[in-house]
Motif scaffolding. Structure first.
Motif, mmCIF file in Angstrom:
data_model
loop_
_atom_site.group_PDB
_atom_site.id
_atom_site.type_symbol
_atom_site.label_atom_id
_atom_site.label_comp_id
_atom_site.label_asym_id
_atom_site.label_seq_id
_atom_site.Cartn_x
_atom_site.Cartn_y
_atom_site.Cartn_z
ATOM 1 N N ASP A 174 7.072 56.456 8.507
ATOM 2 C CA ASP A 174 6.066 57.643 8.810
ATOM 3 C C ASP A 174 4.487 56.950 7.975
ATOM 4 O O ASP A 174 4.059 57.706 7.627
ATOM 5 C CB ASP A 174 6.060 58.992 8.351
ATOM 6 N N MET A 175 5.236 55.787 7.201
ATOM 7 C CA MET A 175 3.791 54.685 7.458
ATOM 8 C C MET A 175 2.450 54.218 7.984
ATOM 9 O O MET A 175 2.391 53.084 7.788
ATOM 10 C CB MET A 175 4.774 53.466 6.099
ATOM 11 N N VAL A 176 3.213 54.376 9.306
ATOM 12 C CA VAL A 176 3.139 53.718 10.415
ATOM 13 C C VAL A 176 1.161 54.039 10.643
ATOM 14 O O VAL A 176 0.207 54.529 9.832
ATOM 15 C CB VAL A 176 3.039 53.959 11.828
ATOM 16 N N GLY A 177 0.579 52.163 11.151
ATOM 17 C CA GLY A 177 -0.843 52.381 10.375
ATOM 18 C C GLY A 177 -1.328 51.961 11.798
ATOM 19 O O GLY A 177 -1.133 52.123 12.794
ATOM 20 N N GLY A 178 -2.762 50.849 11.992
ATOM 21 C CA GLY A 178 -2.866 50.875 13.374
ATOM 22 C C GLY A 178 -3.677 51.565 14.197
ATOM 23 O O GLY A 178 -4.129 52.452 13.316
ATOM 24 N N GLU A 179 -3.758 51.634 14.963
ATOM 25 C CA GLU A 179 -4.216 52.790 16.047
ATOM 26 C C GLU A 179 -3.849 54.423 15.568
ATOM 27 O O GLU A 179 -4.612 55.025 15.919
ATOM 28 C CB GLU A 179 -4.298 51.984 17.086
ATOM 29 N N TYR A 180 -2.676 53.704 15.796
ATOM 30 C CA TYR A 180 -1.893 55.072 15.260
ATOM 31 C C TYR A 180 -3.132 56.120 14.256
ATOM 32 O O TYR A 180 -2.645 57.391 14.702
ATOM 33 C CB TYR A 180 -0.618 55.428 14.700
ATOM 34 N N LEU A 181 -3.295 55.259 13.355
ATOM 35 C CA LEU A 181 -4.448 56.370 12.387
ATOM 36 C C LEU A 181 -5.483 56.963 13.076
ATOM 37 O O LEU A 181 -6.138 58.284 12.136
ATOM 38 C CB LEU A 181 -4.265 55.387 11.067
ATOM 39 N N HIS A 182 -6.103 56.330 13.741
ATOM 40 C CA HIS A 182 -7.507 57.022 14.442
ATOM 41 C C HIS A 182 -6.349 57.891 15.510
ATOM 42 O O HIS A 182 -7.438 58.728 15.615
ATOM 43 C CB HIS A 182 -7.761 55.826 15.510
ATOM 44 N N TRP A 183 -5.770 57.844 15.601
ATOM 45 C CA TRP A 183 -5.287 59.095 16.657
ATOM 46 C C TRP A 183 -4.746 59.792 15.815
ATOM 47 O O TRP A 183 -5.635 61.293 16.025
ATOM 48 C CB TRP A 183 -3.850 58.385 17.746
ATOM 49 N N LEU A 184 -4.264 59.810 15.373
ATOM 50 C CA LEU A 184 -4.131 61.044 13.734
ATOM 51 C C LEU A 184 -5.370 61.811 13.581
ATOM 52 O O LEU A 184 -5.816 63.041 13.322
ATOM 53 C CB LEU A 184 -3.188 60.589 12.818
ATOM 54 N N ARG A 185 -6.260 61.125 12.927
ATOM 55 C CA ARG A 185 -7.587 61.512 12.697
ATOM 56 C C ARG A 185 -8.145 62.476 13.730
ATOM 57 O O ARG A 185 -8.994 63.474 13.679
ATOM 58 C CB ARG A 185 -8.284 60.336 12.231
ATOM 59 N N ASP A 186 -7.612 61.992 15.396
ATOM 60 C CA ASP A 186 -8.890 62.125 16.202
ATOM 61 C C ASP A 186 -7.881 63.970 16.540
ATOM 62 O O ASP A 186 -8.319 64.780 17.299
ATOM 63 C CB ASP A 186 -8.702 61.655 17.518
ATOM 64 N N LYS A 187 -6.179 63.643 16.215
ATOM 65 C CA LYS A 187 -5.365 65.322 16.143
ATOM 66 C C LYS A 187 -5.942 66.467 15.338
ATOM 67 O O LYS A 187 -5.472 67.325 15.197
ATOM 68 C CB LYS A 187 -4.114 64.855 16.145
ATOM 69 N N GLY A 188 -6.845 65.850 13.946
ATOM 70 C CA GLY A 188 -7.263 66.777 13.657
ATOM 71 C C GLY A 188 -6.322 67.138 11.313
ATOM 72 O O GLY A 188 -6.849 67.478 10.592
ATOM 73 N N ALA A 189 -5.972 65.776 12.093
ATOM 74 C CA ALA A 189 -4.939 65.693 10.800
ATOM 75 C C ALA A 189 -5.289 64.546 9.546
ATOM 76 O O ALA A 189 -6.248 63.599 10.117
ATOM 77 C CB ALA A 189 -3.518 65.031 11.148
ATOM 78 N N ASP A 190 -4.904 64.641 8.182
ATOM 79 C CA ASP A 190 -5.437 63.705 7.636
ATOM 80 C C ASP A 190 -4.537 62.815 6.733
ATOM 81 O O ASP A 190 -2.971 63.486 6.311
ATOM 82 C CB ASP A 190 -5.898 65.170 5.980
ATOM 83 N N ALA A 191 -3.375 61.949 7.332
ATOM 84 C CA ALA A 191 -3.246 60.600 6.944
ATOM 85 C C ALA A 191 -2.823 61.211 5.193
ATOM 86 O O ALA A 191 -1.721 60.850 4.664
ATOM 87 C CB ALA A 191 -3.561 59.312 7.497
ATOM 88 N N ASP A 192 -3.897 60.929 4.731
ATOM 89 C CA ASP A 192 -3.928 60.710 3.378
ATOM 90 C C ASP A 192 -3.058 62.826 2.972
ATOM 91 O O ASP A 192 -2.368 62.105 1.500
ATOM 92 C CB ASP A 192 -5.127 60.992 2.450
ATOM 93 N N THR A 193 -2.532 63.600 3.709
ATOM 94 C CA THR A 193 -1.706 64.480 2.687
ATOM 95 C C THR A 193 -0.832 64.644 3.415
ATOM 96 O O THR A 193 0.467 65.402 3.068
ATOM 97 C CB THR A 193 -2.624 66.173 2.888
ATOM 98 N N LEU A 194 -0.387 63.852 4.540
ATOM 99 C CA LEU A 194 1.037 63.998 5.580
ATOM 100 C C LEU A 194 2.273 63.590 5.345
ATOM 101 O O LEU A 194 3.049 63.065 5.232
ATOM 102 C CB LEU A 194 0.680 63.853 6.495
#
Length: 532
Positions: A174-194
């Motif tokens: 669950d520590m994946v980065g790259g474009e996945y983090l942009h997708w996560l943000r676009d889904k309304g999720a906050d990686a810093d809290t997940l």
């Protein structure tokens, strides 16, 4: 579409996935019906070996069809040169649409500095290395670095080693980065809290590098790669493209940290996990590398909480890691099922060659070891390899032909009808795919360089391994000892016969084979331009 179609290719690769962790390879608990269906449609290779047992070198061999000592990525931490031709470059040049969904790891994806000590003074000019630096745009080798992806508008420069469409993932679990983090943000999720251990849900597992992720199933990296793959296939169908495609789907799991989300966390009971036959035993005359690992476990010197290097585990820890690994693989299997269903829905399945493999294995309890390191037990160097070619006619077949990652590039180019570049190594496995005929040399070489000072060595070291139908021999460059195992009578590699008086003739023959194999792998590129 034309009457004579060139085949599409769906190339699926997982990360740190042992050959015996699939339903079709006989795992007694793990269920992988969709991946198994690839084997049902084609051929399962039972003795498929990596060229190097860590990510970057073996992935670079996969892409170039050249050994690590040739393409230069000898260990993690060396980006694959942008001068290197890849088989994907050729496919793109010959009219294939090329796409990568997921992990690449052809470039460095961490901020950590090198740990190798320089033995000569450092130069900071153009004369610092044996080859003059290749002129590239600034940041060309930072495509996978964390700081690049902190920019919200960052995208990969394409073509990226031959891939014209890229949805890049970096890191693991669950520590994946790259474009996945942009997708996560676009889904309304906050990686810093997940993401990460700091945000993990309560659990009672004690396995090192295992936590119950707060990332829900629908936002986990495996689901991202599945979604992006389906979207790419849909977009291609909507444009009614006539060109064939090469699509690589690269999952960061089941590599540690062990963080399967949602239902996949407790899908498998650790109590049901079978311990390896070698668990708790290091055998007679163990190599000093294994002895070092056990000694450091006792002395508490081994870092088990982070990093990529091997460590020793107890029974509860390994059973938990096994169960979580199976959960991660099951999630991948579900994603594979969705992708195969999409191809069938689009009418592409009968014209698509499907390949499934992994970049390297995991000790996962062999001799009480976990993760990976410079000890070439079978669980680490042998990986899955399945090929389903609708035109080949083989269904549910198996072969014991010795082959490996080095052969992938030649195989795909051969099937696509594309002439390879000078210097490509390995061989095409299409004879095995089509007729099960074994056209191999009867041996495989595994290279392994290390930039760390570990396993009791005085500095960075090298170990190279020869695998034949019956034997596994490993030679270390900084030790007087080696390893020799009779895989026919000792499949768990318990009895090291290197110094055994009755096996010295065998060792000499293998050393001769090893030397000739090394000669045959000397580079044939560049091609001569004159007689002299």
């Amino acid at each position: 579409m034309s009457d004579q179609k060139r085949p599409n290719f769906l190339f699926i690769i997982t990360d740190q996935h042992r050959a015996d962790h699939l339903g079709c390879s006989g795992h007694p608990v793990l269920k992988t019906p969709h991946i198994d269906s690839i084997a049902d449609r084609g051929v399962r290779f039972n003795r498929f070996y990596v060229s190097n047992p860590v990510c970057m070198p073996n992935r670079s061999t996969l892409m170039t069809g050249r050994m690590p000592s040739l393409h230069g990525v000898r260990h993690n931490g060396i980006p694959l040169s942008l001068q290197a031709n890849t088989f994907v470059d050729l496919m793109r040049a010959e009219g294939y649409r090329t796409a990568l969904m997921g992990k690449s790891h052809l470039q460095n994806m961490t901020d950590g500095p090198t740990v190798m000590e320089r033995r000569i003074p450092e130069r900071t000019d153009e004369y610092s290395e044996a080859l003059k630096p290749y002129p590239t745009d600034e940041g060309a080798y930072d495509q996978e670095r964390p700081w690049s992806w902190k920019k919200n508008d960052f995208t990969v420069d394409t073509p990226f080693y031959g891939f014209e469409d890229v949805r890049l993932c970096t890191m693991h679990g669950d520590m994946v980065g790259g474009e996945y983090l942009h997708w996560l943000r676009d889904k309304g999720a906050d990686a810093d809290t997940l993401v990460g251990k700091k945000n993990s849900l309560p659990h009672d597992y004690i396995a090192p590098q295992a936590w119950r992720t707060s990332v829900p199933e629908e936002l986990y990296p495996t689901r991202y790669i599945e979604e992006q793959t389906l979207s790419w296939l849909d977009q291609r169908a909507e444009t009614d493209e006539d060109d064939p495609f090469f699509l690589m789907v690269s999952f960061p799991d089941p590599h540690h940290p062990f963080t399967p989300p949602g239902k996949y966390w407790d899908m498998y009971d650790p109590a049901d996990m079978p311990l390896p036959a070698s668990f708790g035993r290091i055998g007679n005359r163990p190599p000093p590398t294994v002895a070092w690992a056990y000694d450091n476990r006792v002395e508490g010197k081994m870092d088990r909480g982070q990093g990529q290097f091997l460590f020793v585990v107890n029974e509860r820890e390994v059973r938990e890691a096994m169960a979580l690994t199976c959960g991660m693989i099951s999630m991948i299997d579900d994603a594979v099922g969705s992708i195969l269903a999409k191809l069938e829905q689009q009418g592409q399945l009968d014209n698509t060659v499907i390949v499934f493999t992994a970049d390297h294995g995991d000790f996962l309890g062999d001799h009480r070891l976990m993760l990976k390191g410079q000890i070439h037990y079978q669980g680490l160097i042998r990986v899955p390899f399945l090929v389903a070619d609708p035109a080949a006619g083989q269904k549910g077949a198996e072969t014991d032909a010795l082959c490996g990652t080095l052969d992938i590039a030649q195989t795909i180019l051969d099937r696509a009808g594309i002439t390879p570049y000078n210097g490509i190594q390995g061989r095409s496995l299409m004879p095995e795919v089509e007729t099960l005929a074994d056209h191999g040399t009867g041996d495989i070489l595994v290279e392994d360089d290390q930039q760390r000072t570990v396993l009791g060595f005085s500095g960075p070291f090298r170990v190279h391994t020869l695998v034949t139908d019956r034997w596994r021999m490993s030679i270390y460059n900084e030790a007087e000892v080696g390893e020799l195992y009779d895989l026919e009578n000792d499949p768990d590699e318990m009895e090291n016969l290197w110094d055994d008086a009755e096996h010295q003739d065998v060792k000499l023959k293998l050393l001769d084979t090893f030397a000739r194999r090394r000669i045959n792998l000397v580079d044939r590129s560049p091609f001569p331009t004159a007689i002299a």
